[in-house]
Design a protein around this motif. Structure first.
Motif, mmCIF file in Angstrom:
data_model
loop_
_atom_site.group_PDB
_atom_site.id
_atom_site.type_symbol
_atom_site.label_atom_id
_atom_site.label_comp_id
_atom_site.label_asym_id
_atom_site.label_seq_id
_atom_site.Cartn_x
_atom_site.Cartn_y
_atom_site.Cartn_z
ATOM 1 N N ALA A 18 0.843 -1.206 0.000
ATOM 2 C CA ALA A 18 0.000 0.000 0.000
ATOM 3 C C ALA A 18 0.880 1.258 0.000
ATOM 4 C CB ALA A 18 -0.951 -0.006 1.188
ATOM 5 N N PRO A 19 1.733 1.386 -1.008
ATOM 6 C CA PRO A 19 2.714 2.467 -0.992
ATOM 7 C C PRO A 19 2.111 3.865 -1.128
ATOM 8 C CG PRO A 19 2.733 1.364 -3.114
ATOM 9 C CD PRO A 19 1.807 0.590 -2.227
ATOM 10 N N ILE A 49 9.811 2.953 -4.575
ATOM 11 C CA ILE A 49 8.641 2.715 -3.731
ATOM 12 C C ILE A 49 8.840 3.339 -2.357
ATOM 13 C CG2 ILE A 49 9.534 0.408 -3.143
ATOM 14 C CD1 ILE A 49 6.578 -0.510 -2.879
ATOM 15 N N GLU A 50 7.813 4.050 -1.901
ATOM 16 C CA GLU A 50 7.784 4.616 -0.550
ATOM 17 C C GLU A 50 6.596 3.998 0.169
ATOM 18 O OE1 GLU A 50 7.498 8.863 -0.626
ATOM 19 O OE2 GLU A 50 9.363 9.090 -1.746
ATOM 20 N N ALA A 51 6.850 3.371 1.301
ATOM 21 C CA ALA A 51 5.772 2.731 2.047
ATOM 22 C C ALA A 51 6.070 2.742 3.539
ATOM 23 C CB ALA A 51 5.580 1.295 1.571
ATOM 24 N N ALA A 52 5.044 2.972 4.321
ATOM 25 C CA ALA A 52 5.185 2.950 5.772
ATOM 26 C C ALA A 52 5.613 1.565 6.261
ATOM 27 C CB ALA A 52 3.870 3.358 6.428
ATOM 28 N N ALA A 53 5.286 0.539 5.500
ATOM 29 C CA ALA A 53 5.646 -0.841 5.873
ATOM 30 C C ALA A 53 7.154 -1.035 5.994
ATOM 31 C CB ALA A 53 5.082 -1.818 4.843
ATOM 32 N N PHE A 54 7.938 -0.154 5.406
ATOM 33 C CA PHE A 54 9.394 -0.273 5.446
ATOM 34 C C PHE A 54 10.019 0.372 6.682
ATOM 35 C CE2 PHE A 54 8.979 -0.078 0.597
ATOM 36 C CZ PHE A 54 8.933 -1.458 0.477
ATOM 37 N N ALA A 55 9.219 0.983 7.537
ATOM 38 C CA ALA A 55 9.738 1.770 8.664
ATOM 39 C C ALA A 55 10.684 0.993 9.574
ATOM 40 C CB ALA A 55 8.591 2.352 9.479
ATOM 41 N N SER A 56 10.404 -0.263 9.828
ATOM 42 C CA SER A 56 11.240 -1.034 10.756
ATOM 43 C C SER A 56 12.325 -1.840 10.045
ATOM 44 C CB SER A 56 10.354 -1.986 11.568
ATOM 45 O OG SER A 56 9.765 -2.945 10.703
ATOM 46 N N ALA A 85 13.803 1.686 -2.182
ATOM 47 C CA ALA A 85 12.692 1.561 -1.230
ATOM 48 C C ALA A 85 12.936 2.463 -0.036
ATOM 49 C CB ALA A 85 12.556 0.106 -0.782
ATOM 50 N N SER A 86 11.936 3.248 0.301
ATOM 51 C CA SER A 86 12.079 4.178 1.418
ATOM 52 C C SER A 86 10.759 4.347 2.162
ATOM 53 C CB SER A 86 12.562 5.544 0.905
ATOM 54 O OG SER A 86 11.625 6.072 -0.026
ATOM 55 N N VAL A 87 10.844 5.054 3.270
ATOM 56 C CA VAL A 87 9.672 5.384 4.095
ATOM 57 C C VAL A 87 9.246 6.794 3.711
ATOM 58 C CG1 VAL A 87 8.858 5.699 6.455
ATOM 59 C CG2 VAL A 87 10.537 3.919 5.948
ATOM 60 N N PRO A 88 7.940 7.024 3.563
ATOM 61 C CA PRO A 88 7.482 8.393 3.237
ATOM 62 C C PRO A 88 7.911 9.386 4.317
ATOM 63 C CG PRO A 88 5.670 6.820 3.067
ATOM 64 C CD PRO A 88 6.831 6.090 3.687
ATOM 65 N N GLU A 89 8.259 10.576 3.900
ATOM 66 C CA GLU A 89 8.615 11.601 4.869
ATOM 67 C C GLU A 89 7.347 12.143 5.511
ATOM 68 O OE1 GLU A 89 11.234 14.581 3.352
ATOM 69 O OE2 GLU A 89 12.461 13.103 2.307
ATOM 70 N N ALA A 90 7.433 12.400 6.798
ATOM 71 C CA ALA A 90 6.241 12.882 7.534
ATOM 72 C C ALA A 90 5.979 14.339 7.292
ATOM 73 C CB ALA A 90 6.434 12.624 9.016
#
Length: 90
Positions: A18-19, A49-56, A85-90
């Protein structure tokens, strides 16, 4: 994004992560005539791809997760995939 393999990759990654952002870039033309070019026009891709799932996950774990989500595409139908692959910036 062009072609059926790119569309399938997009669907698989969207379902798995769910990127917030996903780009499938066909790099095959840059590799025409090189090793791994099967003439299909869908042999080499870049996935951004940027997805919160990658945070950890660290970078290697993110890449492994993307490859796992793509199933048999990488190595059987696609010669190479570069992954950003990265985490979206807040």
């Amino acid at each position: 994004m062009t072609g059926t393999v790119a569309e399938e990759m997009h669907a698989l990654l969207t379902e798995a992560f769910a990127p917030a952002r996903l780009a499938i870039i066909n790099d095959s033309a840059k590799h025409r005539g090189h090793m791994g070019d099967d003439g299909s026009g869908e042999s080499h891709f870049t996935v951004e791809i940027e997805a919160a799932a990658f945070a950890s996950m660290n970078r290697l774990a993110r890449q492994r997760a993307v490859i796992a989500a793509l199933g048999d595409i990488v190595g059987q139908r696609v010669h190479a995939v570069a992954i950003k692959a990265s985490v979206p910036e807040a």
